[in-house]
Write a protein that holds these residues in place. Structure first.
Motif, mmCIF file in Angstrom:
data_model
loop_
_atom_site.group_PDB
_atom_site.id
_atom_site.type_symbol
_atom_site.label_atom_id
_atom_site.label_comp_id
_atom_site.label_asym_id
_atom_site.label_seq_id
_atom_site.Cartn_x
_atom_site.Cartn_y
_atom_site.Cartn_z
ATOM 1 N N ARG A 81 34.295 105.502 22.822
ATOM 2 C CA ARG A 81 35.013 104.226 22.671
ATOM 3 C C ARG A 81 36.352 104.338 23.396
ATOM 4 N NH1 ARG A 81 34.266 103.132 16.220
ATOM 5 N NH2 ARG A 81 32.051 103.624 16.146
ATOM 6 N N ASP A 82 36.452 103.619 24.512
ATOM 7 C CA ASP A 82 37.617 103.824 25.378
ATOM 8 C C ASP A 82 38.579 102.640 25.470
ATOM 9 O OD1 ASP A 82 35.981 102.152 26.816
ATOM 10 O OD2 ASP A 82 36.062 103.312 28.664
ATOM 11 N N ALA A 83 38.300 101.554 24.769
ATOM 12 C CA ALA A 83 39.208 100.406 24.814
ATOM 13 C C ALA A 83 40.518 100.755 24.103
ATOM 14 C CB ALA A 83 38.563 99.196 24.147
ATOM 15 N N LEU A 84 41.583 100.150 24.559
ATOM 16 C CA LEU A 84 42.888 100.391 23.947
ATOM 17 C C LEU A 84 42.850 100.074 22.454
ATOM 18 C CD1 LEU A 84 45.855 101.152 24.168
ATOM 19 C CD2 LEU A 84 46.338 98.792 24.849
ATOM 20 N N SER A 85 42.175 98.999 22.079
ATOM 21 C CA SER A 85 42.088 98.640 20.655
ATOM 22 C C SER A 85 41.363 99.718 19.853
ATOM 23 C CB SER A 85 41.389 97.290 20.488
ATOM 24 O OG SER A 85 40.082 97.331 21.017
ATOM 25 N N ASP A 86 40.363 100.385 20.461
ATOM 26 C CA ASP A 86 39.665 101.481 19.785
ATOM 27 C C ASP A 86 40.601 102.664 19.570
ATOM 28 O OD1 ASP A 86 37.079 100.307 19.569
ATOM 29 O OD2 ASP A 86 36.712 100.764 21.680
ATOM 30 N N ARG A 87 41.382 102.969 20.572
ATOM 31 C CA ARG A 87 42.330 104.083 20.456
ATOM 32 C C ARG A 87 43.358 103.804 19.367
ATOM 33 N NH1 ARG A 87 43.334 106.171 26.623
ATOM 34 N NH2 ARG A 87 41.215 105.773 27.316
ATOM 35 N N VAL A 100 38.693 110.597 24.974
ATOM 36 C CA VAL A 100 37.552 109.762 25.368
ATOM 37 C C VAL A 100 36.531 110.598 26.146
ATOM 38 C CG1 VAL A 100 36.846 107.747 26.711
ATOM 39 C CG2 VAL A 100 38.997 107.694 25.423
#
Length: 104
Positions: A81-87, A100
């Motif tokens: 999961r590499d989206a900024l929101s995931d981080r 990631v």
């Protein structure tokens, strides 16, 4: 240093365990979140490498449970999961860092 690796991908798990052992770390590898939860109750670890998408109990739920019980073991989330929101979500759950996949 004793590390718990919670990773369900057989190839990545075996590779990470091997590399870490070559560097002198003791590594226990589990492939399910519920097994990681049991291992954390039975053994003291200095670090948890945690996949977010595990069968049995998700890495997110395990991490939330750890932090709710005041377990402060350092946690490195390893995930695709590499989206900024995931981080941000992973760090907000209490992870100490976020890596990631794929990684070198």
């Amino acid at each position: 240093m004793r590390i718990l690796l919670a990773e369900d991908d057989p190839s990545l798990g075996a590779t990470l365990q091997s590399w870490l052992q070559l560097d002198g770390y003791a590594v226990d590898w589990v492939k399910r979140g519920d097994h990681a939860e049991s291992a954390l109750r039975a053994q003291s670890y200095q670090c948890l490498l945690l996949d977010r998408s595990l069968p049995g109990l998700s890495g997110d739920r395990l991490l939330s449970s750890l932090r709710a019980s005041c377990n402060d073991v350092p946690v490195l989330l390893i995930t695709a999961r590499d989206a900024l929101s995931d981080r941000i979500a992973g760090l907000d759950l209490g992870a100490d860092d976020y890596l990631v996949k794929p990684f070198d």
